[in-house]
Structures are given as C-alpha cells and as structure tokens.
Write a protein that holds these residues in place. Sequence first.
Motif, PDB file in Angstrom:
ATOM      1  N   UNK A  10       0.833  -1.202   0.000  1.00 27.41           N
ATOM      2  CA  UNK A  10       0.000   0.000   0.000  1.00 27.41           C
ATOM      3  C   UNK A  10       0.873   1.260   0.000  1.00 27.41           C
ATOM      4  N   UNK A  11       1.998   1.197   0.707  1.00 24.76           N
ATOM      5  CA  UNK A  11       2.937   2.327   0.724  1.00 24.76           C
ATOM      6  C   UNK A  11       3.460   2.602  -0.676  1.00 24.76           C
ATOM      7  N   UNK A  12       3.875   1.568  -1.390  1.00 21.79           N
ATOM      8  CA  UNK A  12       4.377   1.747  -2.750  1.00 21.79           C
ATOM      9  C   UNK A  12       3.294   2.357  -3.653  1.00 21.79           C
ATOM     10  N   UNK A  13       2.050   1.889  -3.494  1.00 24.41           N
ATOM     11  CA  UNK A  13       0.961   2.442  -4.312  1.00 24.41           C
ATOM     12  C   UNK A  13       0.736   3.920  -3.986  1.00 24.41           C
ATOM     13  N   UNK A  14       0.730   4.244  -2.699  1.00 27.85           N
ATOM     14  CA  UNK A  14       0.468   5.619  -2.274  1.00 27.85           C
ATOM     15  C   UNK A  14       1.564   6.577  -2.738  1.00 27.85           C
ATOM     16  N   UNK A  15       2.779   6.066  -2.887  1.00 25.93           N
ATOM     17  CA  UNK A  15       3.913   6.915  -3.286  1.00 25.93           C
ATOM     18  C   UNK A  15       4.138   6.942  -4.796  1.00 25.93           C
ATOM     19  N   UNK A  16       3.299   6.231  -5.541  1.00 26.62           N
ATOM     20  CA  UNK A  16       3.550   6.052  -6.981  1.00 26.62           C
ATOM     21  C   UNK A  16       3.045   7.222  -7.819  1.00 26.62           C
ATOM     22  N   UNK A  17       3.397   8.433  -7.433  1.00 26.03           N
ATOM     23  CA  UNK A  17       3.041   9.599  -8.238  1.00 26.03           C
ATOM     24  C   UNK A  17       3.907   9.620  -9.490  1.00 26.03           C
ATOM     25  N   UNK A  18       3.333  10.140 -10.575  1.00 20.02           N
ATOM     26  CA  UNK A  18       4.080  10.172 -11.834  1.00 20.02           C
ATOM     27  C   UNK A  18       5.212  11.193 -11.756  1.00 20.02           C
ATOM     28  N   UNK A  19       6.357  10.841 -12.353  1.00 22.59           N
ATOM     29  CA  UNK A  19       7.467  11.762 -12.467  1.00 22.59           C
ATOM     30  C   UNK A  19       8.193  12.078 -11.183  1.00 22.59           C
ATOM     31  N   UNK A  20       8.168  11.173 -10.229  1.00 21.75           N
ATOM     32  CA  UNK A  20       8.906  11.432  -8.989  1.00 21.75           C
ATOM     33  C   UNK A  20       9.668  10.186  -8.573  1.00 21.75           C
ATOM     34  N   UNK A  21      10.772  10.412  -7.897  1.00 17.89           N
ATOM     35  CA  UNK A  21      11.510   9.307  -7.301  1.00 17.89           C
ATOM     36  C   UNK A  21      10.920   9.028  -5.928  1.00 17.89           C
ATOM     37  N   UNK A  22      10.852   7.761  -5.569  1.00 19.01           N
ATOM     38  CA  UNK A  22      10.290   7.384  -4.276  1.00 19.01           C
ATOM     39  C   UNK A  22      11.396   7.370  -3.227  1.00 19.01           C
ATOM     40  N   UNK A  23      11.170   8.148  -2.183  1.00 20.61           N
ATOM     41  CA  UNK A  23      12.063   8.115  -1.031  1.00 20.61           C
ATOM     42  C   UNK A  23      11.356   7.313   0.051  1.00 20.61           C
ATOM     43  N   UNK A  24      11.767   6.085   0.219  1.00 22.15           N
ATOM     44  CA  UNK A  24      11.061   5.182   1.118  1.00 22.15           C
ATOM     45  C   UNK A  24      11.261   5.600   2.570  1.00 22.15           C
TER      46      UNK A  24
END
Length: 347
Positions: A10-24
């Motif tokens: 769910x965290x990965x889905x919530x952070x999956x905005x287009x054009x951004x790097x995910x900072x976990x």
Amino acid sequence: PAYGADALRFTFAALASTGRDIKLDTGRIEGYRNFCNKIWNAARYVLMQCEGRDTGLDGGVMSPSLADRWIVSRLQQVSAEVREHIEQYRFDLMAKALHEFTWHEYCDWYLELSKAVLYDEAAGEAEKRAARHTLVQVLEALLRLLHPVIPFLTEEIWQEVAPLAGVRGETIMLQPYPECDENRIDREAIAEIAWVRDFITGVRRIRSEMDIPPGRALPVLLQNWNDSDRRRYDDNARFIDGLARIESLRWLAPDEEAPESATALVGEMKILIPMSGLIDKAAELARLDKEIGRLEKSLEGLEKRLANENFTSRAPAEVVEGVRRQVEEQQHALAQLRAQQEKIRNL
C-alpha cells in the motif's frame, strides 16, 4: 521492524506519483500498517454484530437508515473514482481514495452511526436487519476494492465476511471488481449526513479545545436556525445526541439573547455551548483567534483569485460564481466569529 507485505504494498501504491523518485520512509509504512489494523478491527466489529444474526439474506423486510443510504451511495462514488484512477495508472490517487473512504467514512463515521441503530432497544428489527445487511455488503465490496493492493489481509477477512453477504466463491481473487451503480446513489442522504457530521464535529471541536472530558454530556443551544435545520435534527437526533454526547438541546427564538457560549457553525446556524462552569476564557479566545486566522487566510486566497483578471475572464462562469459565493459565506462567518470574540473579551 516488520510491517507486513500488505502495508509495504500500500505504501508503494500511495507513493507512486508520476514523475517522482520514491524516497522510502519507514514512517509511512508504519502508518499504512496502522491502516491495515484499522481494517482488521472494523471487520471484527462487523463480524461481532452479524455472525449468527439476520443480515437480510432470507428476504426479510429492511428499513435502511439515513446512514445506511449514505454509505451505500458513497461506496458507488468511490468505486467509480477508484476504477478511473486504475485506468489512468494513478495508483497514488487510487490509494488515497481507498484510504480516505475506508478510514474516514466507513470506519470513523459509518460504524459509529450503525451503533445508534444496533444498540437502540427501541429500533425495529427491520432497521437492525438493514444495518447488519449494509455492514456486511459494504465491507465485502470494500475488501474487493482493496484486494489488488492489500491481497493477504483482504483474502483472510473475505473468507469470513462473504458468506454473511451471500457471496459464494473459493477466493476473493476470482470475484468481480466493484462497479458504480448510479441508481444506488442517494444525493439527498449524502447532503443530510454532511449536515449531521458538521453538527457532531462542531460539538466535538468545542469539547476538545475547551478540554471538556469526552464522557461529559453537554447542554446545547441553537441560534439562527431555519426549518431545514430543525427537520434535520429531529430526523437524526439519535445519531447526533449519541455521538455528540448532548445532555439537553434548546432552539433559541430569533429575538432571544443567548448566554456567553462557545460557538461552532453549521452553515448559518450557530451551535452554542454555554460557558458558565465550562469555559477557560483564555483558551476560548485562543480557539477563536485560530479559527479567525484560518478563515482570513482562506478568504485572502479567494479574493486574490477574484482579483486575477485571467481567472475571472477565462474560468467558466459557474466556477467564478462559486468562488464569489464562498467569499460571501466566509465573510459572513468571519463577522460572526469576531462578534463572538468580542463578547468573550468583555466577560
């Protein structure tokens, strides 16, 4: 620390905005683990209320409450919204919609509103049957909405909930994904519950900011009300009185002067809680300062939009008119709060 696969997904889905790097951030994972726990606890409540009881599968008469009609309507709207986000690959917006509906509408509001029916000895069996039916039907559909992102928890809960909802199948994985049924959207119920929530939230906010114990029932006065406000309260008193913990309620006449009170607004209507024996003058002034500051900031933003010729000339006429209405409403609310502030200063 271990948070579980569902929380991580769910965290990965919530952070999956287009054009951004995910900072976990493990703090986010922990937050969504709490979300999973919220779903589990909601399911426990539903099973406790519905297992071994009539959930309307045998065709008994059902009399849905306003809360039942509202949550079914919102389920249809959220189903449409989630499907749209999936089709556009906006998994972040999908996760946001699911999180807000599950936590802030189904769990925080509907489950609490259902208790007003299920725990009411005066409620008829048709009402209770409708409440149990709605609890399991909405939860079962919600589990299917959540399943692509939270597969393990939803499968576990669905195995117990599905039979109560009259759904057959070996696994939730083979069930159809929920679709919106426009015929089940009751817009009047949505508007009515919005009023009920504003009323309850207003009383709770005053209680919290005045540091009044949650268990203490409060006397409430209502001022500047209209016939629609009175009808809405009369129709939904069992929801409001229970969730807002109201001891007594009185409708003030138009020319009747109210005692010094803490104030909340529901549209044009004022909710007044007399301050005698309850209020800390400094704390109430601080609360009003904060509310006035919030409104002033919001009003400033709206007025800047109206002062922008690009906005007023290019935006659709109904959008511009909507902003003008917001300005008028907020100016009126600001004037009321300032008057209340002056009354308390003069105590």
